[in-house]
Design a protein around this motif. Structure first.
Motif, mmCIF file in Angstrom:
data_model
loop_
_atom_site.group_PDB
_atom_site.id
_atom_site.type_symbol
_atom_site.label_atom_id
_atom_site.label_comp_id
_atom_site.label_asym_id
_atom_site.label_seq_id
_atom_site.Cartn_x
_atom_site.Cartn_y
_atom_site.Cartn_z
ATOM 1 N N ALA A 41 0.825 -1.214 0.000
ATOM 2 C CA ALA A 41 0.000 0.000 0.000
ATOM 3 C C ALA A 41 0.858 1.264 0.000
ATOM 4 C CB ALA A 41 -0.918 -0.012 1.220
ATOM 5 N N ASN A 42 2.021 1.199 0.661
ATOM 6 C CA ASN A 42 2.885 2.385 0.724
ATOM 7 C C ASN A 42 3.254 2.876 -0.680
ATOM 8 O OD1 ASN A 42 2.954 2.177 3.531
ATOM 9 N ND2 ASN A 42 4.763 0.851 3.501
ATOM 10 N N TYR A 43 3.426 1.928 -1.596
ATOM 11 C CA TYR A 43 3.769 2.290 -2.969
ATOM 12 C C TYR A 43 2.679 3.167 -3.581
ATOM 13 C CZ TYR A 43 4.166 1.773 -8.021
ATOM 14 O OH TYR A 43 4.221 2.027 -9.368
ATOM 15 N N TYR A 44 1.427 2.819 -3.303
ATOM 16 C CA TYR A 44 0.324 3.576 -3.909
ATOM 17 C C TYR A 44 0.162 4.949 -3.261
ATOM 18 C CZ TYR A 44 -0.374 -0.692 -6.408
ATOM 19 O OH TYR A 44 -0.152 -1.766 -7.223
ATOM 20 N N ALA B 151 8.651 -0.397 -0.418
ATOM 21 C CA ALA B 151 8.698 -1.824 -0.743
ATOM 22 C C ALA B 151 8.211 -2.694 0.404
ATOM 23 C CB ALA B 151 10.128 -2.204 -1.109
ATOM 24 N N SER B 152 7.873 -2.075 1.530
ATOM 25 C CA SER B 152 7.476 -2.874 2.695
ATOM 26 C C SER B 152 5.972 -3.097 2.728
ATOM 27 C CB SER B 152 7.904 -2.168 3.989
ATOM 28 O OG SER B 152 7.369 -2.873 5.093
ATOM 29 N N PRO B 153 5.556 -4.310 3.088
ATOM 30 C CA PRO B 153 4.115 -4.554 3.223
ATOM 31 C C PRO B 153 3.552 -3.963 4.520
ATOM 32 C CG PRO B 153 5.324 -6.561 3.708
ATOM 33 C CD PRO B 153 6.341 -5.524 3.300
ATOM 34 N N LEU B 154 4.420 -3.467 5.400
ATOM 35 C CA LEU B 154 3.937 -2.891 6.660
ATOM 36 C C LEU B 154 3.531 -1.432 6.453
ATOM 37 C CD1 LEU B 154 6.509 -4.201 9.313
ATOM 38 C CD2 LEU B 154 4.475 -5.317 8.380
ATOM 39 N N PRO C 121 -10.553 9.663 -10.043
ATOM 40 C CA PRO C 121 -11.119 9.058 -8.830
ATOM 41 C C PRO C 121 -11.230 7.540 -8.995
ATOM 42 C CG PRO C 121 -12.435 10.950 -9.537
ATOM 43 C CD PRO C 121 -11.430 10.701 -10.613
ATOM 44 N N GLY C 122 -10.751 6.809 -7.996
ATOM 45 C CA GLY C 122 -10.884 5.349 -8.015
ATOM 46 C C GLY C 122 -9.773 4.625 -8.756
ATOM 47 N N GLU C 123 -9.031 5.368 -9.590
ATOM 48 C CA GLU C 123 -8.023 4.703 -10.432
ATOM 49 C C GLU C 123 -6.967 3.994 -9.575
ATOM 50 O OE1 GLU C 123 -6.241 7.409 -13.226
ATOM 51 O OE2 GLU C 123 -4.986 5.845 -14.131
ATOM 52 N N LEU C 124 -6.433 4.728 -8.601
ATOM 53 C CA LEU C 124 -5.383 4.141 -7.762
ATOM 54 C C LEU C 124 -5.914 2.970 -6.948
ATOM 55 C CD1 LEU C 124 -3.022 6.772 -6.128
ATOM 56 C CD2 LEU C 124 -2.484 4.893 -7.687
ATOM 57 N N ASP C 125 -7.167 3.072 -6.492
ATOM 58 C CA ASP C 125 -7.752 1.956 -5.733
ATOM 59 C C ASP C 125 -7.739 0.686 -6.572
ATOM 60 O OD1 ASP C 125 -8.230 3.569 -3.535
ATOM 61 O OD2 ASP C 125 -10.215 4.173 -4.261
#
Lengths: 600, 600
Positions: A525-528, B38-41, A539-543
């Motif tokens: 999730a951090n990447y997104y 890159a972390s899943p946390l 809107p919604g694209e990243l989700d």
């Protein structure tokens, strides 16, 4: 022209080096002094061994710190030189290389240098030897070829000439006009020509020279122009490679020697000295062939990706799987349990397969025995440096033998509409290269296939930096990516290969593939959140991307790249990619996140 | 001072890195953005994991290309910054690193930079965050720390300060006076201090920074002076390591973290921030211990070298072999068949064994359990980075426990007269280091034992370049050589260790050893012809060397080195050396010939 190689370019004992040079097809060698000193063979035995292998000994090198010194030092140097001339004579060579003096004892006095080099040449003549004087880029007072030539000219001795070295000349950042002085040197006074390339690096020239030289065409120096100038000046001696390279010192001498000779053949072509069959640039990927000892996991994955098994080979345990223009051959007849499923061959869609093979052969690509069984269509194939088989193909093209006709159709290739996220073809193939052969592989694909190499980039894996370099044709219709693991030790666990499949709608493709039961690589999730900080999305694209594990990149032209990954089967995984606009890259910015996810 | 490490210094996943940093004893970490992405946390989970491990998160980094840009670009950058401040807040950190702008969009306008950084700091304050502004050495317009400080001063914002980075400051070749400007910065405005060293290399500063940084004390930058200046300016934040290094990226994170923390402990000592127990420099080698699963070949070789078995350990299967001051322990109780005979421990003759161990422990040397069995004299011992056990000993010295008293004498140590070519002692020990721990080993031996490292030299083996670095005390009474194989893959076949034995007459020693039935390494005749070309010898002298395989070197002071080699048993071989005059080297010029001979 005759082709030589200095023994310092190759790994191993002196006799291993001679054997490798001869096997590759070199005409001669330069004997590097340390190789002679460390050999149990006498000079006479080395001469006989070389002759037996069909090699001439073209040069003995180097003798250092001879000229432009106080008289009492020079007298000692003459004594030393006499011993070396004797060794050269016993080797059956006719030329000794003398490098410009680097010692603090050297005096900045051209007349003294010319006088002493003349006396050295007098002594050489007694042994029937010539002296080739070379300006080292870091010579104390003489560091340019034109300065060395002025001294040689002043000495005016028939047994004294210059040796030109492309590294020493071009590493000084020579402008084209800096090479014009070569025309002033009579061809017969250029006793020797040493060739090396090097990647462009801003670093100390001595360290650069001793550790990072490479074969012509593997670096960034304009060796071609230099060779043209030297040949125009009338030089008729050998083209001789002198490359100090930490990697080549460790690599198998046999394949390094082939790589070396290929570089000279390509150099002769680029310098207009010889002609080769013109390159036939591939226009696409006809197929990728996977070998497997256990087809179950990969067939399941192919089916989930939307491929259908459309044919069986008439004479071998090979299946054809198709989707759009993407074709995968699945070979159950080769492949080992320990290796796992591996990518072993690529079919190159080629305008003229016969001409492509002819070109490859002229550049020393190992020609593979044609695979015949039953009524096989004979396919021309060569082996790339990493062992991958390259087949030159024409697919469903009138007037050409069609490899697909070797397959009995099982079902008709059905193409789901591309608006449903079908795979339309193979975008590129990425191969991890054996550690010691990365530059060789780039040179091979550039010269044999006429591809254009792109810049090398570093990709941060959690356990080390990968090097990655793409090659493509000018239109981007054929793309190949070569990767290099951080070290030979890392190689075993990181020899992944992948096939990137193109789609026009990656979101639909990813949903379709997941619905079919395949897992896609999970991206954190951090990447997104970072993507959201960088770019504005609808809107919604990243989700959607987060849900499906789709990565995103954008280039300066506004071209976009969306991609996602399957699990790995054996050594192989698949990437699904969607390109828009003029995006020409491979999502390198996302590589650290992807590599870390694959490590989990 | 508190000690931190940036996650980019260590190999692995983010949680591996945090675990390694905590285990080594760091107080905090800098989170490098790619590691977070890159972390899943989630940031909250990372915060909790760090807290659980007893680590604070001291910095999040980097944010790039923010300031000195056109207004519409800056508005987008503020949006990006808000997302990053939120991440920093969720991590529980209080500082975000902002690097000076490198993009072509940046304008050379300090007032604009100050104004925009002030607005950035306004926004940061809303999140309870501070911004530390750092000049990159390759920043487009801001590339020096004093320039960055002028901009920060002009902005005059409580949430804006500078980050000082030793690499960016010292890589520009700073003179001592260039550091004086640090005193002008109020200590509380130095928000952060990042530390890295680097070997002195003339190369592009960006590549140098990204691939070759190392821990303080492992390179050539004067990190100590910089730290002194920064602490004098009033800085009280953490000493934090930020090291980009291709090797550390591949190495085990646990040992890298220990190496890293050791470098900071030694740095605090050299900068006068803390004191450690003073180094106790070894005055010689008390013994070398060989472990073997099959003592026969090595006992035969020791006997032929003139050693006598003079004692047996009272409680363990260990034999003491002596000749002069050279002592070899032969341990039959450890050692494996696959490893072969190996050098596993060195006894360091030490003026104060207890103090030496105390110093080692303060520098994180793993203290080994004291070997007790029966009436053993307890010996203080630590493990070097390559696993070699180092025992701090006093041999036959009144007032000290004597390790030899654990041995029951079998025969009296008899010393043949040294004029007969007897071995008089151990000249040095050479150990091949595991590939990823070479710089760590040099730092360890320098700081723990107080040895002086000599220049690193390259040694050409037929199959690759070795790196070799000697360490010694100032008198040369204690000498240790660390070697590094060309690559991790080469390591297995090249992990040789050797013990160099001193003699006053190498010719008699060699004759004696040959007469006893031991073979000496054969050196090619070509080598002796080259010696003859280089130097003038007494009549017959070279013939003797050739006959016995004695190598010869001479240094600029006229000091001489003569040496020869036994065969290799397991991983171990012996060298016999004779030094005359002030010769302080190890015969590096002869290494290519010796290594080639050993390969045959």
């Amino acid at each position: 022209m005759r082709k030589s190689i200095a023994t310092v370019c190759l790994s191993g004992s002196l006799t291993e080096k001679l054997t490798a040079a001869a096997r590759a097809g070199f005409d001669g060698v330069e004997i590097f002094e340390n190789d002679l000193l460390a050999s149990p063979l006498s000079p006479e035995e080395i001469r006989a061994r070389a002759a037996d292998l069909g090699l001439t000994i073209d040069l003995y090198q180097p003798m250092r710190d001879v000229e432009a010194v106080p008289e009492e030092v020079f007298v000692r140097n003459l004594r030393r030189a006499a011993r070396k001339f004797d060794v050269v004579r016993r080797l059956g060579a006719d030329t000794l290389l003398v490098c410009s003096n680097v010692s603090p004892q050297a005096v900045d006095d051209d007349a003294l240098a010319a006088g002493q080099l003349g006396r050295l040449a007098d002594l050489a003549e007694e042994f029937g030897i010539r002296v080739a004087y070379e300006a080292l880029a870091w010579g104390r007072h003489v560091s340019t070829y034109d300065h060395a030539w002025r001294i040689v000219e002043q000495a005016g001795h028939p047994a004294l000439g210059v040796c030109l070295d492309s590294f020493h000349i071009l590493s000084r950042g020579s402008e084209p006009k800096d090479l014009e002085g070569i025309a002033a040197i009579p061809g017969e006074k250029i006793f020797f020509l040493q060739l090396a390339d090097a990647p462009l690096m801003a670093m100390d020239v001595f360290q650069w020279s001793r550790h990072y030289r490479c074969f012509p065409g593997q670096g960034g120096l304009d060796v071609t122009s230099l060779v043209r100038h030297v040949v125009n000046a009338g030089y008729r001696g050998p083209l001789s490679l002198e490359v100090f390279n930490d990697v080549f010192r460790q690599a198998d001498a046999g394949s390094t020697a082939v790589d070396a000779l290929r570089s000279l053949i390509a150099l002769e072509e680029s310098a207009g000295i010889s002609t080769l069959p013109a390159p036939v640039v591939p226009s696409g990927i006809a197929f990728a062939e996977l070998a497997t000892a256990d087809p179950q996991p990969v067939t399941e994955l192919l089916a989930r990706l939307g491929f259908r098994r459309t044919g069986r080979h008439t004479g071998k345990p090979v299946e054809l799987w198709e989707q759009g223009e993407a074709r995968i051959l699945l070979n159950h007849g080769t492949g080992t349990r320990s290796e796992g499923t591996a990518l072993t061959a690529i079919g190159l869609e080629t305008p003229d397969p016969g001409a492509a093979a002819h070109r490859a052969e002229s550049l020393l690509a190992p020609v593979l025995p044609r695979r015949h069984s039953g009524h096989d269509v004979p396919l021309d194939a060569v082996a790339a440096p990493d062992g991958t088989e390259l087949f030159f193909c024409a697919t469903r093209r009138p007037g050409h033998a069609d490899w697909i006709s070797d397959f009995t159709a099982t079902v008709h290739p059905r193409q789901p509409p591309s608006r449903d996220g079908a795979i339309t073809g193979i975008d590129h193939v990425a191969l991890t290269q054996p550690w010691h052969h990365f530059d060789e592989a780039v040179l091979f694909h550039r010269t044999v296939l006429g591809l254009r190499p792109h810049e090398s980039v570093d990709l941060a894996d959690p356990y080390g930096l990968f090097r990655s370099r793409a090659l493509s044709d000018d239109s981007g219709a054929f793309r190949l990516v070569l990767n290099l693991a951080p070290s030979p030790a890392a190689e075993v666990r990181t020899r992944a290969q992948h096939i990137a499949l193109a789609t026009d709608d990656i979101v639909k493709a990813a949903r379709r593939i997941r619905a079919a039961g395949a897992e896609l690589l999970k991206i954190p999730a951090n990447y997104y959140e970072d993507l959201d900080a960088k770019y504005a999305f609808a809107p919604g694209e990243l989700d959607t991307y987060r849900e499906l594990g789709i990565l995103y990149d954008r280039d300066e032209s506004g071209g976009e790249f969306r991609h996602c990954y399957t699990a790995t089967v054996g050594r192989v995984f698949f990437e699904i990619v969607q390109r828009t606009g003029d995006y020409g890259g491979y999502g390198a910015a996302n590589a650290p996140v992807r590599l870390a996810a694959q490590r989990r």
